[in-house]
Design a protein around this motif. Structure first.
Motif, PDB file in Angstrom:
ATOM      1  N   GLN A   4       0.819  -1.194   0.000  1.00 38.90           N
ATOM      2  CA  GLN A   4       0.000   0.000   0.000  1.00 38.90           C
ATOM      3  C   GLN A   4       0.857   1.249   0.000  1.00 38.90           C
ATOM      4  O   GLN A   4       1.994   1.236   0.451  1.00 38.90           O
ATOM      5  CB  GLN A   4      -0.920  -0.009   1.224  1.00 38.90           C
ATOM      6  CG  GLN A   4      -1.808  -1.257   1.234  1.00 38.90           C
ATOM      7  CD  GLN A   4      -2.832  -1.198   2.336  1.00 38.90           C
ATOM      8  OE1 GLN A   4      -3.064  -0.156   2.902  1.00 38.90           O
ATOM      9  NE2 GLN A   4      -3.450  -2.322   2.636  1.00 38.90           N
ATOM     10  N   CYS A   5       0.294   2.330  -0.512  1.00 42.11           N
ATOM     11  CA  CYS A   5       1.033   3.577  -0.622  1.00 42.11           C
ATOM     12  C   CYS A   5       1.287   4.198   0.747  1.00 42.11           C
ATOM     13  O   CYS A   5       0.498   4.040   1.676  1.00 42.11           O
ATOM     14  CB  CYS A   5       0.270   4.584  -1.484  1.00 42.11           C
ATOM     15  SG  CYS A   5       0.348   4.220  -3.241  1.00 42.11           S
ATOM     16  N   VAL A   6       2.388   4.901   0.830  1.00 37.04           N
ATOM     17  CA  VAL A   6       2.712   5.648   2.040  1.00 37.04           C
ATOM     18  C   VAL A   6       1.898   6.925   2.064  1.00 37.04           C
ATOM     19  O   VAL A   6       1.767   7.602   1.059  1.00 37.04           O
ATOM     20  CB  VAL A   6       4.209   6.011   2.044  1.00 37.04           C
ATOM     21  CG1 VAL A   6       4.542   6.866   3.253  1.00 37.04           C
ATOM     22  CG2 VAL A   6       5.068   4.759   2.026  1.00 37.04           C
TER      23      VAL A   6
ATOM     24  N   PRO B 227      -7.943   0.460  10.552  1.00 43.19           N
ATOM     25  CA  PRO B 227      -7.110  -0.751  10.434  1.00 43.19           C
ATOM     26  C   PRO B 227      -7.170  -1.383   9.049  1.00 43.19           C
ATOM     27  O   PRO B 227      -6.190  -1.967   8.590  1.00 43.19           O
ATOM     28  CB  PRO B 227      -7.702  -1.695  11.497  1.00 43.19           C
ATOM     29  CG  PRO B 227      -8.386  -0.788  12.470  1.00 43.19           C
ATOM     30  CD  PRO B 227      -8.899   0.365  11.660  1.00 43.19           C
ATOM     31  N   SER B 228      -8.314  -1.234   8.374  1.00 43.80           N
ATOM     32  CA  SER B 228      -8.455  -1.850   7.047  1.00 43.80           C
ATOM     33  C   SER B 228      -7.570  -1.173   6.010  1.00 43.80           C
ATOM     34  O   SER B 228      -7.298  -1.746   4.948  1.00 43.80           O
ATOM     35  CB  SER B 228      -9.915  -1.810   6.595  1.00 43.80           C
ATOM     36  OG  SER B 228     -10.336  -0.474   6.359  1.00 43.80           O
ATOM     37  N   LYS B 229      -7.126   0.061   6.306  1.00 46.69           N
ATOM     38  CA  LYS B 229      -6.284   0.793   5.362  1.00 46.69           C
ATOM     39  C   LYS B 229      -4.815   0.816   5.785  1.00 46.69           C
ATOM     40  O   LYS B 229      -3.979   1.417   5.101  1.00 46.69           O
ATOM     41  CB  LYS B 229      -6.797   2.223   5.203  1.00 46.69           C
ATOM     42  CG  LYS B 229      -8.203   2.305   4.618  1.00 46.69           C
ATOM     43  CD  LYS B 229      -8.668   3.745   4.474  1.00 46.69           C
ATOM     44  CE  LYS B 229     -10.078   3.815   3.903  1.00 46.69           C
ATOM     45  NZ  LYS B 229     -10.571   5.214   3.788  1.00 46.69           N
ATOM     46  N   SER B 230      -4.496   0.183   6.901  1.00 43.52           N
ATOM     47  CA  SER B 230      -3.116   0.177   7.387  1.00 43.52           C
ATOM     48  C   SER B 230      -2.320  -0.912   6.678  1.00 43.52           C
ATOM     49  O   SER B 230      -2.842  -2.009   6.428  1.00 43.52           O
ATOM     50  CB  SER B 230      -3.085  -0.070   8.898  1.00 43.52           C
ATOM     51  OG  SER B 230      -3.736   0.976   9.596  1.00 43.52           O
ATOM     52  N   PRO B 231      -1.061  -0.630   6.353  1.00 42.87           N
ATOM     53  CA  PRO B 231      -0.225  -1.662   5.733  1.00 42.87           C
ATOM     54  C   PRO B 231      -0.084  -2.870   6.645  1.00 42.87           C
ATOM     55  O   PRO B 231      -0.081  -2.748   7.872  1.00 42.87           O
ATOM     56  CB  PRO B 231       1.121  -0.958   5.544  1.00 42.87           C
ATOM     57  CG  PRO B 231       0.816   0.497   5.591  1.00 42.87           C
ATOM     58  CD  PRO B 231      -0.347   0.644   6.509  1.00 42.87           C
TER      59      PRO B 231
ATOM     60  N   ALA C 153       9.745  -2.086  23.071  1.00 37.80           N
ATOM     61  CA  ALA C 153       8.718  -1.226  22.489  1.00 37.80           C
ATOM     62  C   ALA C 153       8.832  -1.272  20.968  1.00 37.80           C
ATOM     63  O   ALA C 153       9.942  -1.181  20.429  1.00 37.80           O
ATOM     64  CB  ALA C 153       8.872   0.207  22.985  1.00 37.80           C
ATOM     65  N   CYS C 154       7.710  -1.416  20.302  1.00 43.09           N
ATOM     66  CA  CYS C 154       7.698  -1.471  18.837  1.00 43.09           C
ATOM     67  C   CYS C 154       6.727  -0.406  18.307  1.00 43.09           C
ATOM     68  O   CYS C 154       5.535  -0.429  18.636  1.00 43.09           O
ATOM     69  CB  CYS C 154       7.286  -2.848  18.349  1.00 43.09           C
ATOM     70  SG  CYS C 154       8.508  -4.150  18.703  1.00 43.09           S
ATOM     71  N   HIS C 155       7.250   0.496  17.500  1.00 34.61           N
ATOM     72  CA  HIS C 155       6.490   1.635  16.978  1.00 34.61           C
ATOM     73  C   HIS C 155       6.303   1.495  15.469  1.00 34.61           C
ATOM     74  O   HIS C 155       7.252   1.160  14.750  1.00 34.61           O
ATOM     75  CB  HIS C 155       7.223   2.943  17.267  1.00 34.61           C
ATOM     76  CG  HIS C 155       7.685   3.086  18.688  1.00 34.61           C
ATOM     77  ND1 HIS C 155       6.881   3.586  19.687  1.00 34.61           N
ATOM     78  CD2 HIS C 155       8.871   2.782  19.281  1.00 34.61           C
ATOM     79  CE1 HIS C 155       7.554   3.598  20.832  1.00 34.61           C
ATOM     80  NE2 HIS C 155       8.755   3.115  20.611  1.00 34.61           N
ATOM     81  N   THR C 156       5.099   1.779  14.996  1.00 32.02           N
ATOM     82  CA  THR C 156       4.854   1.724  13.559  1.00 32.02           C
ATOM     83  C   THR C 156       5.598   2.867  12.866  1.00 32.02           C
ATOM     84  O   THR C 156       5.689   3.979  13.384  1.00 32.02           O
ATOM     85  CB  THR C 156       3.358   1.831  13.243  1.00 32.02           C
ATOM     86  OG1 THR C 156       2.827   3.000  13.882  1.00 32.02           O
ATOM     87  CG2 THR C 156       2.611   0.609  13.734  1.00 32.02           C
ATOM     88  N   MET C 157       6.128   2.576  11.700  1.00 32.40           N
ATOM     89  CA  MET C 157       6.828   3.563  10.890  1.00 32.40           C
ATOM     90  C   MET C 157       6.101   3.712   9.557  1.00 32.40           C
ATOM     91  O   MET C 157       5.457   2.774   9.082  1.00 32.40           O
ATOM     92  CB  MET C 157       8.281   3.136  10.656  1.00 32.40           C
ATOM     93  CG  MET C 157       9.085   2.910  11.926  1.00 32.40           C
ATOM     94  SD  MET C 157       9.388   4.433  12.854  1.00 32.40           S
ATOM     95  CE  MET C 157      10.738   5.139  11.894  1.00 32.40           C
ATOM     96  N   THR C 158       6.212   4.876   8.944  1.00 31.45           N
ATOM     97  CA  THR C 158       5.564   5.117   7.661  1.00 31.45           C
ATOM     98  C   THR C 158       6.373   4.471   6.548  1.00 31.45           C
ATOM     99  O   THR C 158       7.525   4.834   6.318  1.00 31.45           O
ATOM    100  CB  THR C 158       5.422   6.626   7.402  1.00 31.45           C
ATOM    101  OG1 THR C 158       4.759   7.227   8.518  1.00 31.45           O
ATOM    102  CG2 THR C 158       4.612   6.880   6.148  1.00 31.45           C
TER     103      THR C 158
ATOM    104  N   ALA D 196       4.128  -2.716   6.329  1.00 36.66           N
ATOM    105  CA  ALA D 196       4.274  -2.494   7.769  1.00 36.66           C
ATOM    106  C   ALA D 196       5.721  -2.675   8.208  1.00 36.66           C
ATOM    107  O   ALA D 196       6.358  -3.694   7.923  1.00 36.66           O
ATOM    108  CB  ALA D 196       3.371  -3.454   8.534  1.00 36.66           C
ATOM    109  N   VAL D 197       6.231  -1.667   8.904  1.00 32.41           N
ATOM    110  CA  VAL D 197       7.572  -1.711   9.500  1.00 32.41           C
ATOM    111  C   VAL D 197       7.424  -1.240  10.945  1.00 32.41           C
ATOM    112  O   VAL D 197       6.770  -0.222  11.216  1.00 32.41           O
ATOM    113  CB  VAL D 197       8.559  -0.802   8.745  1.00 32.41           C
ATOM    114  CG1 VAL D 197       9.884  -0.689   9.507  1.00 32.41           C
ATOM    115  CG2 VAL D 197       8.811  -1.334   7.341  1.00 32.41           C
TER     116      VAL D 197
END
Length: 274
Positions: free
Chosen positions: A4-6, A67-71, A182-187, A191-192
């Motif tokens: 998915q696009c950033v 959530p449905s649009k999150s990588p 701790a794990c943080h979502t990155m753009t 998903a990273v």
């Protein structure tokens, strides 16, 4: 495999910018009369241990994502087939069909740079591009034979309001965490998670909040008790008006960020903060 696009934000870089939680550039406008009004509202997540009191009210920003649009996290095999390094940035622009200088390209570049910044003293960090690699890192920190659980923020009511004043409803509950990751979502196009662990002492809390419009949040918060090794440009110092090492720094986590802690050995897994 669907990538998915950033949803990135463009803008010229500025070497005077503050550093975000992971070393990414963040711009904080200094203003002598109204610091809060001239600040990026998404930075309103920081506080100190002294603020963790029943009845305390503070402005907090909680991002709301569909959530449905999150990588999604890729399978390890797919993730490993795609280079993940700033050195390969020109190739990645072509791979994802991003124009150099576009918001998507800038967001991707910032993530790659943040993932390659040298960790501070006593910190171990890793950018996980798959669930398997994230769990491998967590086990390496908490112990290969250890049992662990994940804690996160929960929004108990549906709301589109991102920033409002929240009041602490109950005595915050400390989650026993002799070690934590701790794990943080990155753009990024997929998903990273920026995962890290620090040797310095930290405290993990679950905090019951109610917003001024009635929103209820069970918020995950982490307090870092030793900030002496943090960069002077860390954004939390500008938000709180403090210096490295002068105070603990706490911050709330958005819903899609995670903290892994060892499973408690005692029957009571939550203790009240005195």
């Amino acid at each position: 495999m669907v990538l998915q696009c950033v949803d990135g934000k463009g803008g010229a870089r500025d070497d005077s910018q503050s550093e975000g939680m992971h070393g990414e550039p963040v711009h904080v406008h200094d203003h002598p009369s109204s610091h809060m009004d001239h600040m990026d509202h998404s930075l309103l997540v920081f506080f100190t241990l002294n603020d963790l009191k029943v009845g305390r009210t503070m402005p907090i920003y909680f991002p709301k994502k569909d959530p449905s649009k999150s990588p999604r996290l890729l399978p390890r095999e797919d993730a490993n087939s795609i280079p993940f390094s700033y050195e390969k940035f020109p190739y990645l622009l072509q791979f994802f069909s991003f124009s150099n200088g576009s918001p998507q390209a800038i967001a991707m570049e910032d993530t790659l740079r943040a993932c390659e910044i040298k960790p501070i003293k006593g910190e171990v960090k890793f950018c996980a591009t798959s669930l398997d690699s994230m769990l491998d890192f967590v086990q390496g920190i908490l112990g290969l034979e250890s049992r662990f659980k994940v804690v996160s923020t929960s929004y108990l009511t549906e709301s589109s309001i991102l920033l409002q004043n929240y009041t602490i409803l109950e005595v915050p509950k400390e989650v026993p965490a002799p070690k934590m990751v701790a794990c943080h979502t990155m753009t990024y196009p997929y998903a990273v998670f920026y995962c890290h662990s620090q040797e310095t002492k930290n405290k993990v809390f679950m905090v019951s909040l109610i917003g001024e419009n009635g929103d209820r949040v069970e918020a995950l918060a982490v307090c870092h008790l030793d900030t002496s090794q943090w960069s002077r440009n860390h954004v939390s110092f500008k938000v709180l008006g403090i210096e490295p090492g002068s105070s603990d720094v706490c911050h709330f986590f958005p819903e899609d960020n995670l903290v892994y802690v060892p499973m408690p050995t005692m029957s009571n897994n939550l203790i009240n903060v005195m």
